[in-house]
Design an enzyme around this catalytic site. Structure first.
Site, PDB file in Angstrom:
ATOM      1  CB  ALA A 119       6.459 -64.918  25.336  1.00 20.50           C
ATOM      2  N   GLY A 120       4.494 -62.488  23.376  1.00 18.87           N
ATOM      3  CA  GLY A 120       3.650 -61.304  23.559  1.00 18.87           C
ATOM      4  C   GLY A 120       2.206 -61.743  23.644  1.00 18.87           C
TER       5      GLY A 120
ATOM      6  CG  PHE B 189      -7.710 -44.648  22.631  1.00 13.45           C
ATOM      7  CD1 PHE B 189      -7.502 -44.777  23.991  1.00 13.45           C
ATOM      8  CD2 PHE B 189      -6.599 -44.622  21.792  1.00 13.45           C
ATOM      9  CE1 PHE B 189      -6.231 -44.884  24.515  1.00 13.45           C
ATOM     10  CE2 PHE B 189      -5.317 -44.723  22.305  1.00 13.45           C
ATOM     11  CZ  PHE B 189      -5.127 -44.858  23.668  1.00 13.45           C
TER      12      PHE B 189
ATOM     13  CG  ASP C 248      14.691 -60.862  15.545  1.00 12.66           C
ATOM     14  OD1 ASP C 248      14.910 -59.673  15.248  1.00 12.66           O
ATOM     15  OD2 ASP C 248      15.076 -61.391  16.600  1.00 12.66           O
TER      16      ASP C 248
ATOM     17  CD  GLN D 287      -0.387 -45.630  14.184  1.00 15.50           C
ATOM     18  OE1 GLN D 287      -0.287 -46.342  15.169  1.00 15.50           O
ATOM     19  NE2 GLN D 287      -1.550 -45.288  13.673  1.00 15.50           N
TER      20      GLN D 287
ATOM     21  CG  HIS E 150       2.049 -41.813  18.972  1.00 15.25           C
ATOM     22  ND1 HIS E 150       2.077 -40.645  19.667  1.00 15.25           N
ATOM     23  CD2 HIS E 150       0.948 -42.478  19.386  1.00 15.25           C
ATOM     24  CE1 HIS E 150       1.028 -40.605  20.477  1.00 15.25           C
ATOM     25  NE2 HIS E 150       0.328 -41.699  20.328  1.00 15.25           N
TER      26      HIS E 150
ATOM     27  CG  LEU F 175       3.351 -43.280  23.046  1.00 17.88           C
ATOM     28  CD1 LEU F 175       3.759 -43.015  21.615  1.00 17.88           C
ATOM     29  CD2 LEU F 175       2.380 -44.421  23.121  1.00 17.88           C
TER      30      LEU F 175
ATOM     31  CD  GLU G  13      -4.317 -40.194  20.300  1.00 17.76           C
ATOM     32  OE1 GLU G  13      -3.697 -40.805  19.430  1.00 17.76           O
ATOM     33  OE2 GLU G  13      -5.525 -40.353  20.505  1.00 17.76           O
TER      34      GLU G  13
ATOM     35  NE  ARG H  52      -2.336 -42.480  17.893  1.00 17.91           N
ATOM     36  CZ  ARG H  52      -2.245 -43.696  18.417  1.00 17.91           C
ATOM     37  NH1 ARG H  52      -1.733 -44.679  17.698  1.00 17.91           N
ATOM     38  NH2 ARG H  52      -2.670 -43.939  19.633  1.00 17.91           N
TER      39      ARG H  52
ATOM     40  CG  HIS I 153       3.287 -46.119  17.891  1.00 16.76           C
ATOM     41  ND1 HIS I 153       3.798 -46.317  19.152  1.00 16.76           N
ATOM     42  CD2 HIS I 153       1.957 -46.319  17.997  1.00 16.76           C
ATOM     43  CE1 HIS I 153       2.805 -46.608  19.976  1.00 16.76           C
ATOM     44  NE2 HIS I 153       1.687 -46.633  19.307  1.00 16.76           N
TER      45      HIS I 153
ATOM     46  CD  GLU J 221       3.878 -53.769  16.089  1.00 21.48           C
ATOM     47  OE1 GLU J 221       3.683 -53.871  17.313  1.00 21.48           O
ATOM     48  OE2 GLU J 221       4.536 -52.861  15.568  1.00 21.48           O
TER      49      GLU J 221
ATOM     50  NE  ARG K 198      -1.355 -49.660  16.227  1.00 19.31           N
ATOM     51  CZ  ARG K 198      -1.465 -49.287  17.516  1.00 19.31           C
ATOM     52  NH1 ARG K 198      -2.556 -49.526  18.180  1.00 19.31           N
ATOM     53  NH2 ARG K 198      -0.472 -48.673  18.103  1.00 19.31           N
TER      54      ARG K 198
HETATM   55  C1  LIG Z   1       4.566 -47.526  23.629  1.00 17.46           C
HETATM   56  C2  LIG Z   1       3.496 -48.327  22.967  1.00 17.46           C
HETATM   57  C3  LIG Z   1       2.187 -48.213  23.402  1.00 17.46           C
HETATM   58  C4  LIG Z   1       1.186 -48.949  22.807  1.00 17.46           C
HETATM   59  N1  LIG Z   1      -0.079 -48.803  23.277  1.00 17.46           N
HETATM   60  C5  LIG Z   1      -1.076 -49.524  22.711  1.00 17.46           C
HETATM   61  C6  LIG Z   1      -2.397 -49.414  23.198  1.00 17.46           C
HETATM   62  O1  LIG Z   1      -2.688 -48.659  24.130  1.00 17.46           O
HETATM   63  N2  LIG Z   1      -3.357 -50.156  22.625  1.00 17.46           N
HETATM   64  C7  LIG Z   1      -3.076 -51.016  21.605  1.00 17.46           C
HETATM   65  O2  LIG Z   1      -3.986 -51.679  21.155  1.00 17.46           O
HETATM   66  N3  LIG Z   1      -1.822 -51.151  21.132  1.00 17.46           N
HETATM   67  C8  LIG Z   1      -0.821 -50.434  21.655  1.00 17.46           C
HETATM   68  N4  LIG Z   1       0.454 -50.578  21.169  1.00 17.46           N
HETATM   69  C9  LIG Z   1       0.748 -51.581  20.133  1.00 17.46           C
HETATM   70  C10 LIG Z   1       0.780 -52.979  20.760  1.00 17.46           C
HETATM   71  O3  LIG Z   1       1.357 -52.921  22.039  1.00 17.46           O
HETATM   72  C11 LIG Z   1       1.587 -53.997  19.964  1.00 17.46           C
HETATM   73  O4  LIG Z   1       1.295 -53.897  18.626  1.00 17.46           O
HETATM   74  C12 LIG Z   1       1.253 -55.417  20.394  1.00 17.46           C
HETATM   75  O5  LIG Z   1       1.449 -55.531  21.779  1.00 17.46           O
HETATM   76  C13 LIG Z   1       2.078 -56.444  19.687  1.00 17.46           C
HETATM   77  O6  LIG Z   1       1.935 -57.709  20.321  1.00 17.46           O
HETATM   78  P1  LIG Z   1       2.680 -58.983  19.777  1.00 17.46           P
HETATM   79  O7  LIG Z   1       2.237 -60.121  20.599  1.00 17.46           O
HETATM   80  O8  LIG Z   1       2.462 -59.081  18.333  1.00 17.46           O
HETATM   81  O9  LIG Z   1       4.223 -58.694  19.948  1.00 17.46           O
HETATM   82  P2  LIG Z   1       5.144 -58.365  21.205  1.00 17.46           P
HETATM   83  O10 LIG Z   1       4.389 -58.161  22.433  1.00 17.46           O
HETATM   84  O11 LIG Z   1       6.065 -57.312  20.775  1.00 17.46           O
HETATM   85  O12 LIG Z   1       5.950 -59.696  21.422  1.00 17.46           O
HETATM   86  C14 LIG Z   1       6.942 -60.135  20.540  1.00 17.46           C
HETATM   87  C15 LIG Z   1       7.517 -61.391  21.108  1.00 17.46           C
HETATM   88  O13 LIG Z   1       8.320 -62.031  20.145  1.00 17.46           O
HETATM   89  C16 LIG Z   1       9.527 -62.386  20.711  1.00 17.46           C
HETATM   90  N5  LIG Z   1      10.526 -62.446  19.660  1.00 17.46           N
HETATM   91  C17 LIG Z   1      10.772 -61.537  18.695  1.00 17.46           C
HETATM   92  N6  LIG Z   1      11.769 -61.952  17.915  1.00 17.46           N
HETATM   93  C18 LIG Z   1      12.148 -63.156  18.384  1.00 17.46           C
HETATM   94  C19 LIG Z   1      13.155 -64.090  18.008  1.00 17.46           C
HETATM   95  N7  LIG Z   1      13.967 -63.881  16.974  1.00 17.46           N
HETATM   96  N8  LIG Z   1      13.284 -65.215  18.737  1.00 17.46           N
HETATM   97  C20 LIG Z   1      12.498 -65.439  19.796  1.00 17.46           C
HETATM   98  N9  LIG Z   1      11.534 -64.594  20.182  1.00 17.46           N
HETATM   99  C21 LIG Z   1      11.374 -63.470  19.491  1.00 17.46           C
HETATM  100  C22 LIG Z   1       9.780 -61.366  21.750  1.00 17.46           C
HETATM  101  O14 LIG Z   1      10.634 -61.881  22.731  1.00 17.46           O
HETATM  102  C23 LIG Z   1       8.391 -61.164  22.310  1.00 17.46           C
HETATM  103  O15 LIG Z   1       8.102 -62.141  23.275  1.00 17.46           O
HETATM  104  C24 LIG Z   1       1.475 -49.827  21.744  1.00 17.46           C
HETATM  105  C25 LIG Z   1       2.777 -49.947  21.302  1.00 17.46           C
HETATM  106  C26 LIG Z   1       3.781 -49.197  21.880  1.00 17.46           C
HETATM  107  C27 LIG Z   1       5.163 -49.307  21.326  1.00 17.46           C
END
Ligand SMILES: Cc1cc2nc3c(=O)[nH]c(=O)nc-3n(C[C@H](O)[C@H](O)[C@H](O)COP(=O)(O)OP(=O)(O)OC[C@H]3O[C@@H](n4cnc5c(N)ncnc54)[C@H](O)[C@@H]3O)c2cc1C
Ligand code: HEM
Ligand code: SF4
Ligand code: F3S
Ligand code: FES
Lengths: 120, 594, 237, 125
Positions: free
Chosen positions: B30-31, B133, B235, B254, B256, B266, B269, B300, B366, B397, B408
């Protein structure tokens, strides 16, 4: 998940009236306290009270004071009880009791004010 | 408001299954990626989202900086410039067809977020505000930095994530919150559903689906020092591996440059942008040696490598594994005005007042550039010839399209997650319109997951999960971190084998079914060891330095041999590699200089 | 470095008979350690059965809200040595049903949230290929509202909520106002209607516990006051 | 499942509890008061009779307490109303302190006057 659908009971107007009545009471009650405890010299007796209660202006003020205070106080009591009592029938019962008290005391108090005639 | 009721439960043979659910679309994660896909597909089809944390607690909410799009709200910008920057940033490993889609659709995706209600910061004209950025430039790298990152103060990820959750509520998406996916059901090239564990109440649930999408996020938790959330254990990747599918470019991770010492949290920057110094144990501004002109503002990967070199050569503060970022000379006024969140962060997490003291930092794990191979429509591929698995999608991701290639750029990943999530949603709709039948659900679908849970609950070994995980994280950080070379990677391969053996001999304390985080952490650890072997094997075989993958024994980029994507499978003990070419359309590889 | 005793309120759903009990753990706490770090240390080294929610460990996901020395806060933002005491009591958030140890049921939080239709509602279609315009001044009205991380600390501390489990809670009211205050939202009535209820807005008695409890320094009571004005204005035409 | 209902007491909670208690006290008194006043209809004897039974110094002192309760409820009620109107929501603690100061000030003044009327003060106010 679903939020429990309650029949919307509103509550805005009683809430508003609780504030308005509060402000009204603040004025009247303050005057009342000043009157009774500061302006009147000596014992608060029949004569002192009755004299004031007899004039039409005081009658109106007193009756409105009475009814507003009853509403404010009893509605306040209802708010408090509503917070803690969640058994359906008990709530209805209490609601009934409070409403009855309100009615009885309002009539009782108003009658006192209206029927009273100084020196009569 | 009524949310859709759980689907009629139908029985499947097998013991220990709590219930079976049926949905047209089952999304894991749910990201931004998962929920953006859910928003897209939910108008027409029955969509369920499974997440191991409550939706708004996904790690996307941790992103601060911004989301890239050449809106040109603040100054001139073009998608072609954005495209060039992304390709150069990727060290020419990014697939240019995918990158072209990324940069062209970016403005639409960002504006849609605004239409959904995202509280972006605004320009005086009332448009979405944008900031600078790292790596985003004007005029194909020839101009200075460009205002391209759209932001909501310093809580961009938070604002985007909550907005998506809200729209999911509006669209009546069915959430299975706090359910942990344990295995993926793929048979004969067709995806049929997933199996997930109900964290709060215990119990195994089978989700029978016409389409499954993964948006399971990153795996920063395999490193000791990481900016990632504790839920980021990757996972999804091992579920895919176990289903017999490959992973792509896993060697690219990557780091940071500035994470809080020991915490890894974090430090933006902006600290260096505003003029902070990096100081080593001898009190030197050591960036003089590595990047005399750009100093602290070099890219970076270079800064991370410089810091790590200082630490490795014993010039950390007091010889320890950190250096200082010092902003005291900026003065209280500037710090409180320009960097208030940094001040708060240092105070809340380290008890350090950065007006009076320097902040201890070290490079922090990171982001993962690699992941589940997909095409530009989010369909998961299962060989080097781009053959898709029927009904299986991935974005964010955990996926590798690949737009980030070897490295990236900041703000491109929020964009990638939402944009390719949206594309997944669209291709899921197309798929479902043509495929109305349910795939058959094998009777033993849940067997693997049930066996795993049963084993974990009953195994009576001597090893503690926390200790093995700690060792894994330290080993990965030290031996497969910023710098790699043949000798240490080979050592690490052996170490991982040993960890795997130790894992066979674990024991968990908590034997209950309800909210058993001990159990789930153990399961996550097993998964992490699994795909770490792939990261290490990939790093070992890629004999060049490109982007974030830096081999001290092969310090140069080698386009002749290595301008290609790694695909890796794991079958039992054996790791198999295949490769596929990089798609190059507009920009030919050149040397990457900043 | 100091030896700190943690008195943790525990509850195992499989052992109803035992109910809630307090268990003590002692660990050495180095400078910079947050309460979450300490809980992790306890879980990973001493007692794997200890259960709590956590994820981001940087104060943005809202998982780790709990009652620390009697006050609601995020474990990951609490400097243990900063508490200046040798014994730290840790309890689950008050007012919610406890699921296990420090983890509480999220149902009341979600229920309240869903009730207020927590999403931007518009009648006119958005402009194509362009964002809706919103001046920086209009945007500023959302500051202090959109930052809510749904940690549930506020509602957990509210005596009105303890008394009335159907009370929608300050977190939901704050969310409602986040949309009512948004210049782009064209249907404020849709968010106001569900809270105009004896279990809604009118159940707030201006106690301010919610403000005390919010780890993000938000002010639900202020939002509630604005909502009250908004609703009364609507009633009076 | 046990649910703990307790939170650190701070000004807001304190004000609320006192307001609630004072309100409940006042409504009880009001009902009593209406009953007492109703003796007016019964003529002078009846009224003075009942007033007399409330006329002991004990009751006089309690009356001072009553005035205190009224004044607290009054000024805190005004504070609550101001907050509901969005006034000083962010400064609610200051507002409470102001309300308390006014409350104590007026109560002190009233008490002094009342006590002096009862001849319980060595001087008259
Ligand atoms: C500190 C930090 C700052 C960042 N800042 C930036 C930024 O400024 N700009 C930018 O572009 N990017 C940034 N990033 C990178 C970016 O935030 C992530 O790469 C991106 O949000 C990933 O989104 P996602 O939807 O793929 O995964 P996530 O948002 O990580 O969501 C993963 C989801 O999968 C679920 N999940 C995982 N495993 C399971 C499982 N086994 N069963 C059920 N559910 C599961 C989790 O519950 C969650 O809901 C940053 C990262 C970090 C760590
Ligand atoms: C003097 C002026 C008064 C003012 C300004 C005032 C104001 C208020 C206000 C604003 C409330 C609402 C509190 C809330 O809902 O949270 C209230 C509650 C209440 N008032 Fe008054 N009031 C006054 C006099 C009285 C009197 C004379 C009585 C008794 C008859 C009374 C009894 C109550 C009660 C029982 C409550 C409910 C308490 C609660 O909800 O916790 N008030 N008052
Ligand atoms: S208002 Fe504050 S305390 Fe309440 S849920 Fe939001 S962040 Fe948590
Ligand atoms: S604590 Fe509760 S009563 Fe109102 S002011 Fe806050 S919601
Ligand atoms: S772990 Fe996310 S707020 Fe504490």
């Amino acid at each position: 998940m679903k939020y429990k659908e309650t029949t919307r009971s509103g509550g805005a107007l009683p809430w508003l009236f609780q504030r308005i009545s509060g402000v009204y009471l603040a004025i009247v009650l303050f005057v009342h306290v000043v009157n009774l405890h500061i302006l009147i010299d000596g014992e608060i007796g029949y004569a002192a009270i009755a004299e004031r209660v007899a004039t039409p202006l005081w009658k109106t003020i007193n009756i409105s004071f009475l009814i507003v205070a009853l509403f404010h106080g009893l509605y306040g009591l209802w708010i408090v009880l509503e917070d803690y009592i969640h058994i359906g029938w008990l709530r209805v019962l209490i609601y009934g009791v409070i409403a009855t008290i309100a009615l009885v005391f309002a009539i009782f108090g108003t009658l006192t004010m209206i029927t009273f005639q100084y020196g009569g | 408001m009524t949310l859709k009721d759980p689907e009629a439960i139908h029985d499947v043979e097998g013991v220990g299954i709590h219930s079976v659910h049926r949905h047209d679309v089952v999304i894991i994660g749910a990201g931004l990626a998962g929920m953006r896909a859910a928003v897209e597909a939910s108008g027409e089809f029955d969509v369920a989202v499974i997440s191991k944390v409550f939706p708004t607690r996904s790690h996307s909410g941790g992103a601060q900086g911004g989301i890239a799009a050449s809106l040109a709200n603040e100054e001139e910008d073009h998608w072609e410039w954005h495209m060039f920057d992304t390709i150069k940033g990727s060290d020419y490993l990014g697939d240019q067809d995918a990158i072209e889609i990324l940069v062209k659709e970016a403005p639409t995706v960002v504006r849609e977020f605004e239409h959904f209600g995202c509280p972006f910061s605004r320009t005086p004209e009332g448009r979405i505000a944008q900031r600078k950025f790292g790596g985003h430039t004007k005029d194909f790298g020839k101009g200075g930095p460009v205002l391209r990152a759209c932001y909501a103060v310093d809580r961009t990820g938070h604002a985007l994530l909550h907005t998506l959750y809200e729209i999911c509520i509006r669209n009546e998406v069915r959430f299975y919150s706090e359910f942990q996916a344990m295995s993926l059901i793929v048979r004969d090239g067709v995806c049929r559903g997933v199996v997930a564990w109900d964290i709060v109440n215990g119990g195994m649930h089978v989700f029978h689906a016409k389409t499954v999408m993964f948006g399971t996020g990153g795996y920063g938790k395999v490193f000791k020092i990481t900016s990632n959330a504790m839920a980021n254990t990757g996972d999804g990747l091992s579920l895919v591996l176990k289903a017999g599918l490959p992973l792509e470019d896993m060697e690219f991770v990557q780091f940071h440059p500035t994470g809080l010492y020991l915490q890894g949290i974090l430090v933006s920057e902006a600290v260096r942008g505003e003029g902070g110094y990096l100081i080593n144990g001898k009190g030197e501004r050591f960036m003089e040696k590595y990047a005399p002109s750009k100093m602290e503002l070099a890219p970076r990967d270079l800064v991370s490598r410089s810091i790590q070199t200082e630490i490795n050569e014993g010039r950390g503060i007091n010889g320890e594994a950190y250096v200082h970022v010092d902003i005291r000379h900026l003065g209280e006024e500037k710090i409180m005005k320009q960097l208030p969140q940094i001040h708060e962060l240092a105070w809340k997490f380290m008890h350090i007042d950065c007006i009076k003291e320097p902040i201890p930092i070290q490079p922090t794990g990171h982001y993962s550039m690699g992941g589940i191979p997909t095409n530009i429509d989010g369909e998961v591929l299962f060989d080097g010839k781009n053959t898709p698995v029927k009904g299986f999608y991935a974005a964010g991701e955990c996926a590798c399209v690949s737009v980030h290639g070897g490295n990236r750029l900041g703000t491109n990943s929020l964009l990638e997650a939402s944009l390719f999530g949206r594309r997944c949603g669209k291709s899921i709709i197309r798929f479902l319109r043509e495929n109305r039948d349910w795939p058959e659900l094998p009777a033993d679908s849940a067997k693997g997951a049930l066996d795993e849970v049963e084993w974990l609950l009953n195994t009576d070994g001597t090893e503690k999960v926390g200790e093995i995980r700690d060792d894994l994280q330290v080993l990965m950080t030290n031996k497969c971190g910023i710098f790699r070379d043949r000798a240490t990677l080979e050592e690490l391969t052996g170490d991982l084998k040993k960890l795997e053996e130790r894992y066979e001999n674990i024991k968990i304390d908590d034997k209950s079914e309800k909210f058993n985080s001990d159990l789930l952490e153990a399961s996550e650890l097993g998964h992490m060891i699994e795909f770490c072997e792939l990261i290490v094997a990939g790093a070992l075989s890629r004999e060049e330095s490109r982007g974030a993958h830096s081999r001290t024994d092969f310090p140069k980029r080698d386009d002749e041999k290595w301008l290609k994507h790694t695909l890796a499978w794991k079958k039992g003990e054996e790791i198999r590699f295949d490769y596929k070419p990089v798609t190059i359309t507009r920009f030919q590889p050149q040397e990457r200089k900043y | 470095m100091a030896m700190i005793t943690f008195k943790i309120n525990r509850y195992n759903p499989d052992d109803e008979k035992r109910g809630h009990f307090v268990q003590e753990y002692q660990i050495d706490v180095p400078k910079g350690y947050t309460l979450l770090d300490c809980l992790n240390d306890i879980k990973w080294k001493l007692d794997g059965t200890l259960t709590y929610r956590r994820s981001c460990r940087s104060g943005i996901c809202g998982s780790c809200a709990m009652t620390i020395n009697g006050v609601n806060n995020l474990a990951c933002e609490t400097q243990v040595l900063g508490l200046n005491c040798s014994t730290v009591t840790v309890e689950p958030l008050r007012g919610y049903p406890v699921v296990k140890d420090l983890a509480v049921s999220l149902d009341p939080i979600v229920r309240g949230l869903l009730a207020v239709k927590p999403y931007l509602m518009t009648k006119t279609p958005p402009p194509t290929d362009q964002e809706r315009l919103q001046s920086p001044e209009e945007r500023e009205k959302l500051d202090g509202l959109y930052e809510c991380i749904l940690c549930g600390s506020c509602t957990s501390s509210c005596p009105s909520f303890w008394a009335d489990k159907e009370y929608i809670g300050p977190h939901a009211l704050l969310k409602a106002y986040r949309f009512v205050a948004d210049s782009r939202d064209e249907c404020p009535g849709e968010h106001l209607e569900p809270i105009d209820d004896k279990h809604g807005l009118w159940r707030c008695h201006t106690i301010f516990n919610c403000v005390e409890a919010c780890p993000k320094d938000l002010n639900p009571t202020k939002a509630i006051a604005e909502l009250k004005k908004e609703l009364i204005r609507g009633k009076l035409g | 499942m046990r649910v703990i209902k307790r939170y650190r007491i701070h000004m807001g909670t304190f004000a609320w509890i006192l307001h609630r208690l004072s309100g409940l006290g006042l409504i009880s008194y009001l009902l009593l008061h209406i009953w007492v006043i109703s003796h007016l209809s019964g003529g002078e004897r009846s009224f003075d009779g009942i007033m007399h039974s409330f006329g002991s110094p004990m009751f006089k002192l309690m009356e001072i307490g009553l005035v205190g309760v009224i004044l607290f409820h009054l000024f805190n009620g005004l504070r609550v109303t101001l907050i509901d109107m969005g006034v000083m929501v962010e400064k609610q603690k200051t507002l409470f302190v102001i309300a308390v100061i006014i409350w104590l000030g007026t109560w002190f003044a009233f008490s002094a006057i009342m006590l002096s009327k009862m001849g319980l003060l060595p001087f008259t106010v």
